[in-house]
Design a protein around this motif. Structure first.
Motif, PDB file in Angstrom:
ATOM      1  N   GLY A 395       0.797  -1.298   0.024  1.00  0.00           N
ATOM      2  CA  GLY A 395      -0.009   0.089  -0.095  1.00  0.00           C
ATOM      3  C   GLY A 395       0.830   1.268  -0.096  1.00  0.00           C
ATOM      4  N   PHE A 396       2.160   0.932  -0.046  1.00  0.00           N
ATOM      5  CA  PHE A 396       3.149   2.497  -0.077  1.00  0.00           C
ATOM      6  C   PHE A 396       2.760   3.104  -1.528  1.00  0.00           C
ATOM      7  N   ALA A 397       2.736   4.469  -1.117  1.00  0.00           N
ATOM      8  CA  ALA A 397       2.763   5.260  -2.530  1.00  0.00           C
ATOM      9  C   ALA A 397       3.439   6.511  -2.281  1.00  0.00           C
ATOM     10  N   SER A 398       4.562   6.845  -3.129  1.00  0.00           N
ATOM     11  CA  SER A 398       5.339   8.020  -3.008  1.00  0.00           C
ATOM     12  C   SER A 398       5.547   8.680  -4.377  1.00  0.00           C
ATOM     13  N   ALA A 399       5.560   9.838  -4.181  1.00  0.00           N
ATOM     14  CA  ALA A 399       5.827  10.887  -5.383  1.00  0.00           C
ATOM     15  C   ALA A 399       6.960  11.750  -5.054  1.00  0.00           C
ATOM     16  N   MET A 400       7.797  12.290  -6.077  1.00  0.00           N
ATOM     17  CA  MET A 400       8.907  13.016  -6.015  1.00  0.00           C
ATOM     18  C   MET A 400       9.035  14.115  -7.227  1.00  0.00           C
ATOM     19  N   VAL A 401       9.206  15.289  -7.019  1.00  0.00           N
ATOM     20  CA  VAL A 401       9.314  16.129  -7.996  1.00  0.00           C
ATOM     21  C   VAL A 401      10.638  16.851  -8.085  1.00  0.00           C
ATOM     22  N   LEU A 402      11.281  16.704  -9.252  1.00  0.00           N
ATOM     23  CA  LEU A 402      12.587  17.273  -9.596  1.00  0.00           C
ATOM     24  C   LEU A 402      12.584  18.324 -10.375  1.00  0.00           C
ATOM     25  N   THR A 403      13.319  19.471 -10.297  1.00  0.00           N
ATOM     26  CA  THR A 403      13.304  20.757 -11.037  1.00  0.00           C
ATOM     27  C   THR A 403      14.849  20.901 -11.503  1.00  0.00           C
ATOM     28  N   GLY A 404      14.866  21.894 -12.676  1.00  0.00           N
ATOM     29  CA  GLY A 404      16.008  22.091 -13.209  1.00  0.00           C
ATOM     30  C   GLY A 404      17.128  22.875 -12.178  1.00  0.00           C
ATOM     31  N   ALA A 405      18.257  22.776 -12.590  1.00  0.00           N
ATOM     32  CA  ALA A 405      19.338  23.724 -11.762  1.00  0.00           C
ATOM     33  C   ALA A 405      19.135  25.130 -11.569  1.00  0.00           C
TER      34      ALA A 405
END
Length: 405
Positions: A395-405
């Motif tokens: 049931g684990f759910a994860s999200a990550m947002v990456l943006t530019g330098a």
């Protein structure tokens, strides 16, 4: 004030490339690392394909002192950390030991090491079992060995949430940097390619059998019949932007802009509600709207029901065909805790080069029509922000947002 946490080093150990440069070239070319298992005779097992990390020259130079006390997967984690530190131009011996920490997720630790010692126990008796069995099998062993080898005595941790674990470990490291730790190595390494591990995976009924690597893993495809297994992952170097600029880091790949997690014990019934909630939390944490995202690196379970639930979540968040979706793990297999950190590394390279990698082997006409899955060849486009999604068993759910330098 919260420090902006950036990635200054990437270390990759994957079935289709060791080192971030070789891996990225393979991904852009659509080269798969999924092939018949060679580590042992798998002819009697339902699973006979896997993404195996090939032998590479540096392994022959590995210290003899560590060989008897480490599983190969732990050695791969040590190499990934070494690659990341070298990429970031970090020399741990020159930094205060309590200013550096480690958070590398693993679901299995040194599973093959444990299998071998259990065989010794039942074959020759307890006197034949290595004293290193006390820790070499353990899921925290990668974090521990990286910490010891590099003199990193600051914050340490390991998160066990299967495929979501790598994102959760990176988020743990991000929090530690925000609280003042100068540098964290974080990510995930995993694998189950040994007789015991393949037996475990066979029992789930979720893994593709047979010997056709071209159809082993077809996420979002109406003919999806499970996923391919694999081993490996990625380790990243995380620092605050201020610290990276002060020490004149050679490069900043991008920022860990947002993170969210949720729990969804029945994702098929909920229509991906856990992933949707995690993604919305990550976007809010990053201060971005859905329309700001240029690409999604999907969890892509390879199950018709679970892929439909993820497509539900993507359509709810972005609208139908609202954002390009990529699944480069079709070229590596699902790597458990190592899968999402490898996707994070891929996302950062995509941001750097303006390339969205294609999803190998999946035919456009067979894909759920609600999502814009990139197939065939890599897509050249500007990438300012990427969203990485991951679901773990239970049931684990994860999200990550990456943006530019």
């Amino acid at each position: 004030m919260k420090h902006e946490v950036v990635v200054t080093g990437i270390g990759v150990v994957a079935p289709n490339g060791v080192g971030s440069d070789d891996y990225w070239k393979a991904v852009q070319a659509g080269e798969s690392g999924i092939r018949p298992i060679s580590r042992f005779d798998a002819s009697g097992y339902p699973i006979r394909l896997a993404g195996e990390v090939p032998d590479f020259p540096a392994e022959t130079e590995f210290t003899r002192r560590l060989m008897p006390q480490t599983d190969r997967l732990t050695r791969l984690a040590l190499f990934a950390a070494e690659f990341a530190l070298e990429d970031a131009a970090v020399r741990p011996e020159e930094l205060p030991e309590y200013s550096m920490g480690v958070a590398v997720s693993s679901s299995t630790g040194g599973l093959e090491f444990g299998q071998r010692e259990l065989q010794a126990l039942w074959g020759s008796g307890w006197e034949s079992v290595s004293a290193y069995m006390s820790f070499a099998w353990y899921y925290a062993v990668h974090t521990g060995q990286i910490s010891i080898r590099n003199g990193m005595r600051g914050p340490g941790g390991v998160v066990v949430s299967e495929q979501a674990g790598g994102l959760d470990a990176i988020a743990f490291a991000r929090r530690r940097v925000r609280k003042g730790t100068a540098l964290m190595t974080a990510g995930g390494l995993d694998g189950l390619i040994c007789p015991y591990g393949v037996a475990i995976q066979s029992a789930t009924g979720e893994v593709t059998g047979g010997l056709d690597a071209q159809s082993a893993y077809l996420p979002f495809d109406r003919e999806a019949a499970g996923h391919a297994i694999g081993e490996g992952g990625a380790v990243l170097v995380l620092e605050s932007r201020e610290a990276a600029e002060e020490r004149r880091a050679p490069r900043i790949y991008g920022a860990i802009a947002g993170y969210g997690s949720a729990f969804d014990p029945d994702p098929e019934a909920s229509g991906g509600d856990g992933l949707l909630r995690a993604a919305r939390t990550a976007l809010a944490d990053a201060g971005l709207a859905a329309e700001d995202v240029d690409v999604v690196f999907a969890d892509a379970a390879g199950s018709v029901a679970l892929d439909r639930a993820e497509a539900d979540a993507l359509a709810a968040l972005f609208g139908e065909r609202g954002v390009p979706v990529s699944v480069p793990k079709t070229m590596t297999g699902r790597l458990l805790s190592g899968g999402a950190p490898l996707d994070v590394a891929t996302a950062l390279l995509a941001i750097r080069d303006g390339v969205v990698p294609a999803t190998a082997n999946v035919r456009r006409e067979a894909v759920d029509p609600r999502i814009d899955l990139v197939t065939g060849t890599a897509r050249q486009q500007g990438v300012r922000a990427a969203l990485v999604l991951a679901r773990g068993r239970g049931g684990f759910a994860s999200a990550m947002v990456l943006t530019g330098a």
